[in-house]
Design an enzyme around this catalytic site. Sequence first.
Site, short mmCIF file in Angstrom:
data_model
loop_
_atom_site.label_atom_id
_atom_site.label_comp_id
_atom_site.label_asym_id
_atom_site.label_seq_id
_atom_site.Cartn_x
_atom_site.Cartn_y
_atom_site.Cartn_z
CG HIS A 106 0.27 1.95 -1.27
ND1 HIS A 106 1.65 1.98 -1.26
CD2 HIS A 106 -0.04 0.82 -0.81
CE1 HIS A 106 2.05 0.77 -0.61
NE2 HIS A 106 1.00 0.12 -0.36
CG HIS A 141 -2.36 -3.79 0.34
ND1 HIS A 141 -1.50 -4.33 -0.52
CD2 HIS A 141 -1.40 -2.62 0.78
CE1 HIS A 141 -0.42 -4.02 -0.65
NE2 HIS A 141 -0.22 -2.64 0.18
CD GLU A 194 6.51 -1.61 3.25
OE1 GLU A 194 6.47 -2.67 2.45
OE2 GLU A 194 5.84 -1.41 4.01
CG ASP A 244 0.41 0.09 3.11
OD1 ASP A 244 0.05 -0.59 2.31
OD2 ASP A 244 1.67 -0.17 3.91
CG ASP A 245 -2.04 -2.98 4.64
OD1 ASP A 245 -2.75 -3.94 3.87
OD2 ASP A 245 -0.80 -2.73 4.32
N1 ADE Z 1 0.78 -6.27 1.58
C1 ADE Z 1 -0.01 -5.50 2.39
N2 ADE Z 1 0.36 -4.35 2.99
C2 ADE Z 1 1.93 -4.41 2.62
C3 ADE Z 1 2.81 -3.52 2.63
N3 ADE Z 1 2.89 -2.44 3.56
N4 ADE Z 1 4.10 -3.85 2.36
C4 ADE Z 1 4.19 -5.06 1.58
N5 ADE Z 1 3.30 -5.93 1.21
C5 ADE Z 1 2.04 -5.71 1.98
ZN ZN Z 2 1.46 -1.64 0.59
#
Ligand code: ADE
Ligand code: ZN
Length: 333
Positions: A14, A16, A197, A275-276
């Site tokens: 996971h 992005h 989430e 995630d990010d």
């Molecule tokens: N886009 C990038 N990170 C995200 C996240 N944690 N939840 C939803 N959309 C996203």
């Molecule tokens: Zn995400």
Amino acid sequence: MKKFIEGIPKAELHLHIEGTFEPELMFRIAKRNDIKLNYKNIKDLKKAYNFANLQEFLDIYYMGCNVLLHEVDFYDLTWAYLLKAKEQNILHTEIMFDPQTHTERGISFDTVINGIHRALTQAETKLGVTSKLIMSILRHLPEQAAFVTLEQAAPFKEWIDVIGLDSSEIGHPPSKFKRVFQKAKEEGYLIVAHAGEEGPPDYVTEALEVLHVNRIDHGNRSLEDNDVVSDLIERKMALTICPLSNLKLKVVSDLKVHPLKEMLLKGLFVTINSDDPAYFGGYLNENYIEIQKALNLSKQDIVQIATNSFKASFLNEIEKNAMLLKLKEFTDV
Ligand code: ADE
Ligand code: ZN
């Protein structure tokens, strides 16, 4: 324990790619493309990385993407992450990209995917890091826009393995995208969706029963409904848990009360992911390290989670077994 976590072979499921955009690279590409950012410098930008919820983060994340214009920008972004993945002993990574974030600004679909794909193929030959590509649909946009994106993806079908669903969750349930995901499934794509989430457990059920997902991204709020938990266990459905993201987006108030351990104890099929990472203060190893400390996870828990990361991946059985063997070789010494 830190050394053990850093060394253990693992997969990331996971991630992005737009969320790996480090401020240093963002400013460099902005300068190269003659674009002015709303922030004076890196320090000023980093000060804004203080989010009360998912939407506050997304507003900044989409703003950062505005400097990505050319194929080489997408290549540079992706390559920087892959070097990090190699350094962190990530053998395999399943990367999401949000084409609509770019096509809505007039960037062509092929510019985006050509840059990402070039970095991914290079990583396989030069770094030995394998990958799958997940094309994520932005759920705050209408379903019709998702159909257009699916059509744009058709010439690149060989490069895209999975269709995902991300962006602002509340008010945009999985069922809003029932028809487009049905078409994606018919075309042979695997399916993932962010669910639970910020959104309620019902959204997890919809992801399972309406979109027929192969994996759930996040899924934290499943724990509020015992029937949803039993359903996830019965289906052996993997969840991609993102501890530092959950902390930064206030999904949890403290890592010490993060539900990961409870999920493990209940027998849920959990993995750890970043995630990010450029926005949430850590890449994959930092996520493992921080959650291990907060929840006092054992070495056995860490091995279990790293094992899950390969088992929950979209690699074939032969590839999974080869990576699980490398994991075993590491834990045996
Ligand atoms: N886009 C990038 N990170 C995200 C996240 N944690 N939840 C939803 N959309 C996203
Ligand atoms: Zn995400």
